[in-house]
Scaffold this active site. Structure first.
Site, PDB file in Angstrom:
ATOM      1  N   GLU A  19      33.088  46.813  44.249  1.00  0.00           N
ATOM      2  CA  GLU A  19      34.526  47.803  45.206  1.00  0.00           C
ATOM      3  C   GLU A  19      35.580  48.160  44.745  1.00  0.00           C
ATOM      4  OE1 GLU A  19      33.509  44.923  49.256  1.00  0.00           O
ATOM      5  OE2 GLU A  19      34.631  44.121  47.882  1.00  0.00           O
ATOM      6  N   LEU A  32      38.171  35.031  48.893  1.00  0.00           N
ATOM      7  CA  LEU A  32      36.562  33.972  48.984  1.00  0.00           C
ATOM      8  C   LEU A  32      36.417  33.222  47.359  1.00  0.00           C
ATOM      9  CD1 LEU A  32      33.931  36.284  50.587  1.00  0.00           C
ATOM     10  CD2 LEU A  32      35.323  34.946  51.203  1.00  0.00           C
ATOM     11  N   ARG A  38      44.147  50.546  48.485  1.00  0.00           N
ATOM     12  CA  ARG A  38      43.501  50.450  49.673  1.00  0.00           C
ATOM     13  C   ARG A  38      45.128  51.236  50.355  1.00  0.00           C
ATOM     14  NH1 ARG A  38      41.221  44.930  51.108  1.00  0.00           N
ATOM     15  NH2 ARG A  38      38.485  45.853  50.424  1.00  0.00           N
ATOM     16  N   ARG A  59      45.951  42.204  46.916  1.00  0.00           N
ATOM     17  CA  ARG A  59      44.788  41.241  46.697  1.00  0.00           C
ATOM     18  C   ARG A  59      43.779  42.659  46.086  1.00  0.00           C
ATOM     19  NH1 ARG A  59      39.652  39.523  50.715  1.00  0.00           N
ATOM     20  NH2 ARG A  59      40.338  41.916  51.553  1.00  0.00           N
ATOM     21  N   HIS A  97      43.895  47.245  56.396  1.00  0.00           N
ATOM     22  CA  HIS A  97      42.784  47.596  55.771  1.00  0.00           C
ATOM     23  C   HIS A  97      42.939  49.215  56.164  1.00  0.00           C
ATOM     24  CE1 HIS A  97      38.887  49.046  55.021  1.00  0.00           C
ATOM     25  NE2 HIS A  97      38.222  47.277  54.115  1.00  0.00           N
ATOM     26  N   ASN A 115      38.418  33.770  59.867  1.00  0.00           N
ATOM     27  CA  ASN A 115      38.065  35.150  58.919  1.00  0.00           C
ATOM     28  C   ASN A 115      36.961  35.039  58.423  1.00  0.00           C
ATOM     29  OD1 ASN A 115      40.531  35.853  59.545  1.00  0.00           O
ATOM     30  ND2 ASN A 115      41.977  36.647  58.023  1.00  0.00           N
ATOM     31  N   GLY A 150      31.841  40.659  50.212  1.00  0.00           N
ATOM     32  CA  GLY A 150      30.912  39.125  48.892  1.00  0.00           C
ATOM     33  C   GLY A 150      32.694  38.735  48.789  1.00  0.00           C
ATOM     34  N   HIS A 181      44.787  43.234  57.812  1.00  0.00           N
ATOM     35  CA  HIS A 181      44.027  42.955  56.691  1.00  0.00           C
ATOM     36  C   HIS A 181      43.796  41.415  56.317  1.00  0.00           C
ATOM     37  CE1 HIS A 181      39.662  42.598  55.656  1.00  0.00           C
ATOM     38  NE2 HIS A 181      40.046  42.852  54.281  1.00  0.00           N
TER      39      HIS A 181
END
Ligand SMILES: Cc1cc2nc3c(=O)[nH]c(=O)nc-3n(C[C@H](O)[C@H](O)[C@H](O)COP(=O)(O)OP(=O)(O)OC[C@H]3O[C@@H](n4cnc5c(N)ncnc54)[C@H](O)[C@@H]3O)c2cc1C
Length: 539
Positions: free
Chosen positions: A126, A390, A288, A384, A242, A55, A62, A349
């Site tokens: 975002e 990340l 989302r 999330r 998503h 993934n 980012g 997603h």
């Protein structure tokens, strides 16, 4: 009950390879933790395909970290808690926001090159972030850059041995302590890799659903492996869909990042009408899950399998500069974002739940840790915040390495093994089984759920259970077994949670119910489900 092991073996008969630390997976969690652990330990990193299959490599937008003077830990904390809809663990969120910048500095020291503008790191914003805090690389190819830098570093490290194309079937445990992994090598032979610590970094489970942004390897192996080994698994009902993945004949469900809507793209139904004003005041930048459900409603009303994403009103040069990967990808299918509306539809997603861990990444099984998307650290709660995953991997990767340093070598009992009565493999091809499971999950445990549908889905999944009593020997067969375990855990949890929250929406219980449901469900192979209450005031 789900069987303890997928295959029969006797430990004493298996070839043994000894290391200090076993890392399962080579996405950001595996690569980062391996490089950190290798400063003091002999590490083996095992991945079921190549280091390019994860993934992580597909991450676009980012990585979130408080870098700008205008931002603060308090802002990042608050944004994360709001997204998590009352189910975050505040201490885990504090770790994420406070240690994220150091983790990013580590990534840079390991060779990652983030985009720079006017002499400083370029920071974008975002959906649901109150401030600019997303570092990115090569525009929209952040994951690929991280994988490039970290895999080069890992490959050159004298303390890291890398096994590509090797499959971790199960963990070897006794008395709730993990001694390593049962691994199938690329030539089909099995070995026991032992270590003082095993870290699952196996990523998510997008392949549970017919349509997903995740690559083929995202089959929830780590969750199923840990569950079989007796670890607690938590929050599996929370799946992030998503809203905008490419929906075009012959093309995979390639992600069209939220940042495209952030730069002004609008959604239109088949009649060309903008529709988000009917669903949420924040229009295309609504949360989302709201956007994804709105898209499905419009698809139903217009009897279509997609809606359009339209950014044609923005300057062509801006689009090409800001989204080079997405632009080129769409173009390869004959779609020019600067002039064409892009057909999109929601797709699975991100898995918010996973193997339950404490603040050092430790699971409920001794010597077993989980890091990255496979883990449920408490950072994400029920949903999330974009670009937090990340960061979570590097923050908890650092913590896990500190915890491992305290461990001594284990004494491994020799009499571990498994010898079950197994039937021959069924005639149904595993590819068909996987597709069927994905369709069941899409239909009954997807974006919109109800007790009727979930019950039907659960019954259909249970009919597949005899597969776990057959002789399995191929990667695809193990993957199917693991998907089945994850699918059952997801549907069971979704049936129990009679409310809607974050990535879990029940048509028969459309409201959030804090009085009854501000709690987690922790699932254990032997003892079943226990409820875990949440301290403190939720957001
Ligand atoms: C299209 C897309 C875009 C995204 N964009 C962003 C973003 O912009 N920002 C953000 O924060 N997050 C983003 N995410 C989410 C983020 O990329 C993932 O959550 C994160 O990369 C997961 O990293 P990981 O190391 O935990 O797992 P992965 O990167 O998925 O790695 C898993 C590894 O485990 C290995 N593995 C699995 N099972 C086994 C087994 N049984 N035996 C051996 N090896 C095994 C796999 O081969 C692989 O190497 C995105 C996700 C996708 C799909």
């Amino acid at each position: 009950m789900i069987p303890r092991y997928l295959v029969d073996f006797q430990l004493a008969d298996l070839p043994r390879i000894e290391k200090d630390v076993i890392i399962v997976g080579a996405g950001i969690a595996g690569l980062f933790t391996a490089i950190k652990a290798a400063e003091t330990s002999k590490v083996i990193m095992i991945t079921k395909k190549s280091m390019l299959d994860s993934n992580t490599r597909h991450a676009q937008g980012g990585i979130a970290a408080v870098i700008s003077d205008e931002d603060s830990f308090a802002f990042h904390r608050q944004d994360t808690l709001i997204a998590g809809a009352g189910l975050c663990t505040p201490e885990a969120v504090d770790a994420l926001v406070q240690e994220g910048p150091d983790g990013v500095r580590d990534l840079i020291a390991m060779g990652t090159q983030f985009d720079i503008e006017n002499g400083a790191y370029a920071l974008t914003k975002e959906g649901a972030h109150s401030h600019r805090r997303i570092l990115h690389a090569n525009g929209d190819a952040t994951g690929a850059e991280i994988v490039r830098a970290l895999s080069e570093k890992a490959a050159a490290h004298p303390n890291i041995e890398i096994w590509n194309d090797h499959f971790v079937i199960d963990l070897i445990t006794a008395n709730n302590e993990c001694f390593g992994a049962l691994v199938q090598k690329s030539d089909g032979h099995r070995v026991f890799v032992s270590g003082k610590a095993t870290v699952l970094c196996t990523g998510g489970a997008g392949q549970l659903f017919r349509y997903t942004t995740n690559p083929d390897v995202a089959t929830g192996d780590g969750v199923a492996i840990a569950y079989r080994a007796g670890a607690y698994v938590r929050d599996m009902e929370f799946i992030q869909f998503h809203p905008t993945s490419l929906c075009y004949p012959g093309a995979p469900r390639f992600l069209i990042s939220e940042a495209v809507r952030g730069e002004g793209a609008v959604l239109r139904n088949m009649k060309g009408e903008r529709f988000m004003s009917q669903y949420h005041p924040q229009l295309e930048l609504a949360p989302r899950d709201v956007v994804a459900r709105a898209i499905v409603s419009e698809m139903e009303q217009t009897k279509s399998t997609f809606v359009y994403l339209d950014i044609t009103h923005e300057p062509a040069e801006l689009i090409k500069h800001r989204f080079p990967t997405i632009y080129e990808y769409c173009l390869s299918y004959g779609l020019d974002m600067t002039t064409d509306w892009i057909p999109v539809a929601p797709a699975a997603h991100y898995m918010m739940g996973g193997v339950k861990t404490g603040l050092q990444g430790e699971t409920s099984v001794g010597r077993l840790f989980a890091c990255g998307e496979v883990s449920s650290t408490g950072v994400h709660g029920a949903n999330r915040l974009a670009s937090n995953s990340l960061s979570e991997a590097i923050v908890f990767g650092r913590r896990i390495v500190e915890a491992i340093e305290q461990l001594s070598s284990p004494v491994i009992p020799e009499d571990i093994g498994c010898d079950r009565h197994r039937t021959n493999s069924s005639n149904t091809a595993v590819v068909e089984r996987r597709l069927k499971l994905q369709k069941i999950m899409l239909r009954h445990a997807g974006l919109r759920r109800s007790m009727t549908g979930l019950t039907k889905g659960y019954e259909e999944l249970q009919r597949q259970l005899p597969v776990l009593d057959t002789h399995l020997s191929k990667r695809e067969e193990y993957e199917f077994a693991n998907l089945l375990v994850c699918a059952l855990l997801t549907t069971q949890a979704a049936m129990e949670r009679s409310e809607s929250r974050g990535g879990h929406y029940r048509e028969d219980f459309p409201e959030r119910d804090d009085l009854v449901w501000r709690k987690h469900m922790d699932w254990h192979r032997e003892t079943g489900m226990v409820e875990e209450s949440i301290d403190g005031i939720g957001v």
